[in-house]
Design a protein around this motif. Sequence first.
Motif, short mmCIF file in Angstrom:
data_model
loop_
_atom_site.label_atom_id
_atom_site.label_comp_id
_atom_site.label_asym_id
_atom_site.label_seq_id
_atom_site.Cartn_x
_atom_site.Cartn_y
_atom_site.Cartn_z
N THR A 86 4.86 5.62 -5.05
CA THR A 86 5.18 5.56 -6.47
C THR A 86 4.26 6.45 -7.29
O THR A 86 4.71 7.14 -8.22
CB THR A 86 5.10 4.11 -6.98
OG1 THR A 86 5.97 3.28 -6.19
CG2 THR A 86 5.54 4.01 -8.43
N MET A 87 3.00 6.48 -6.96
CA MET A 87 2.04 7.28 -7.71
C MET A 87 2.12 8.76 -7.37
O MET A 87 1.75 9.61 -8.16
CB MET A 87 0.62 6.77 -7.47
CG MET A 87 0.37 5.39 -8.02
SD MET A 87 -1.38 4.95 -7.98
CE MET A 87 -2.04 6.02 -9.26
N ARG A 113 9.50 -1.77 -10.03
CA ARG A 113 9.44 -0.49 -9.33
C ARG A 113 8.77 -0.65 -7.97
O ARG A 113 9.20 -0.06 -6.97
CB ARG A 113 8.69 0.53 -10.19
CG ARG A 113 8.86 1.97 -9.75
CD ARG A 113 8.19 2.90 -10.73
NE ARG A 113 8.32 4.29 -10.33
CZ ARG A 113 7.61 5.28 -10.86
NH1 ARG A 113 6.75 5.03 -11.83
NH2 ARG A 113 7.76 6.52 -10.43
N LEU A 114 7.73 -1.45 -7.91
CA LEU A 114 7.04 -1.68 -6.64
C LEU A 114 7.93 -2.44 -5.66
O LEU A 114 7.97 -2.12 -4.47
CB LEU A 114 5.74 -2.45 -6.88
CG LEU A 114 4.59 -1.65 -7.51
CD1 LEU A 114 3.44 -2.56 -7.88
CD2 LEU A 114 4.11 -0.54 -6.59
N ILE A 115 8.66 -3.43 -6.15
CA ILE A 115 9.57 -4.17 -5.27
C ILE A 115 10.63 -3.24 -4.69
O ILE A 115 10.96 -3.32 -3.50
CB ILE A 115 10.21 -5.35 -6.03
CG1 ILE A 115 9.16 -6.44 -6.29
CG2 ILE A 115 11.40 -5.93 -5.25
CD1 ILE A 115 9.65 -7.59 -7.14
N LYS A 116 11.17 -2.36 -5.50
CA LYS A 116 12.16 -1.40 -5.02
C LYS A 116 11.59 -0.54 -3.90
O LYS A 116 12.25 -0.31 -2.87
CB LYS A 116 12.65 -0.52 -6.17
CG LYS A 116 13.73 0.48 -5.77
CD LYS A 116 14.19 1.31 -6.96
CE LYS A 116 15.24 2.33 -6.53
NZ LYS A 116 15.70 3.16 -7.69
N LYS A 117 10.36 -0.08 -4.06
CA LYS A 117 9.72 0.73 -3.03
C LYS A 117 9.44 -0.10 -1.77
O LYS A 117 9.60 0.39 -0.65
CB LYS A 117 8.42 1.32 -3.56
CG LYS A 117 8.60 2.53 -4.46
CD LYS A 117 9.10 3.74 -3.70
CE LYS A 117 9.16 4.97 -4.58
NZ LYS A 117 9.69 6.14 -3.84
N GLY A 151 0.81 -1.22 0.00
CA GLY A 151 0.00 0.00 0.00
C GLY A 151 0.84 1.26 0.00
O GLY A 151 0.62 2.18 -0.80
N HIS A 152 1.84 1.33 0.89
CA HIS A 152 2.71 2.49 0.93
C HIS A 152 3.53 2.62 -0.36
O HIS A 152 3.80 3.72 -0.83
CB HIS A 152 3.65 2.41 2.13
CG HIS A 152 3.01 2.82 3.42
ND1 HIS A 152 3.62 2.66 4.64
CD2 HIS A 152 1.81 3.39 3.69
CE1 HIS A 152 2.84 3.12 5.59
NE2 HIS A 152 1.73 3.56 5.04
N ALA A 153 3.94 1.47 -0.93
CA ALA A 153 4.68 1.50 -2.19
C ALA A 153 3.83 2.09 -3.30
O ALA A 153 4.32 2.89 -4.13
CB ALA A 153 5.14 0.09 -2.56
N VAL A 154 2.55 1.74 -3.34
CA VAL A 154 1.64 2.30 -4.33
C VAL A 154 1.49 3.80 -4.14
O VAL A 154 1.59 4.58 -5.10
CB VAL A 154 0.26 1.59 -4.26
CG1 VAL A 154 -0.78 2.34 -5.10
CG2 VAL A 154 0.38 0.14 -4.71
#
Length: 363
Positions: free
Chosen positions: A256-257, A312-316, A250-253
């Motif tokens: 990133t957005m 990108r999500l994995i990195k976050k 959730g925080h990664a989303v």
Amino acid sequence: MERVHITTKSKRYPLYLGMNCIEQLDDILREMQPAPSSILIISDEAVAAFHLQHVLQIISNERLVHSYVVPSGEKEKSFENYYAIQTYALEIGLDRNSVILALGGGMVGDLSGFVAATFMRGIRFIQIPTTLLAHDSAVGGKVAVNHPLGKNMIGAFHQPEAVIYNTAFLDTLPEAEWRSGFAEVMKHALIRDEAFYTWLRKEIPTLSELRGDKLLYALKVAIGVKAAIVAEDETETGVRAYLNFGHTLGHAVESTMGYGVITHGDAVAIGMRFAILISEYIYKKELHAAELSQWFFQYGYPRLPAELDTERLIKKMKQDKKAYSGSIRMVLLKDIGEVEMVTVPDETVRLVLEEFRKREGLS
């Protein structure tokens, strides 16, 4: 009006819950020792337009009261606004006996609490949440600002003197904010209370049902889950991390957005659905991920945005506060009402994220 006591290792304080419990504010301020030398109300533009004058009228000694209004939106939980409020607090002469009132949703509560935690090394503050989402963030003393590299990465633990949850304030919320807040209600049920989960499935088929006595009951139970976990682990060295169920993705989303593009609750709902799917993979157990996803979708929660690619999500996710030595750590669902923290290999996250994207119709 309900009165719930929040107990932590460092402090015990009351939470008032009810339609007009904001009327208790002046009495609470009068009873504080030492007496407040001055009061700073921090709010945002949307909330201030509806509720600031009401709160000002309740406080009897208005000459001691100042207010600071920031723009609305999660992106305003920034170091820039934190610094500007600190400057204003110094300019108006706040001192160690002053009190800050956080009038708003989670963004305002987190920002105001971090100001209070650090002004003159810590002054008192009161949480006055105005959103459904803030039933979670207003309890427990976690305060912070966001950084472009991660959500809530700069902050502190600073317990309020009281929480005044005036549910009449929720009447001005748009539908998107009801949905955002309800995600955290769902989370509390999933991680700790199977009976509450069953009640939500039966009694709240649509968000329009979350009103009146049902709203008060849901808030009391959800806050009770949060309070019990915080009492056991104030500073998130153990079970308090369970409250981050759904927050890793959730925080990664959100990050990133761009903060505010998607609501916190919508992002956490995506994260919880992913966490349930990866839980099935880890535990080799049927947790009815598809059925639970439909439960989320019946309230209008979104699917994973198509533009967010797996790498990108994995990195976050590896920048998450729970990460350790570059490894992704997630709160996983063993069963309804039971979770645990697990280190998940990158390859497993990648594999299940790709499966999740397929189920979302993205690949």
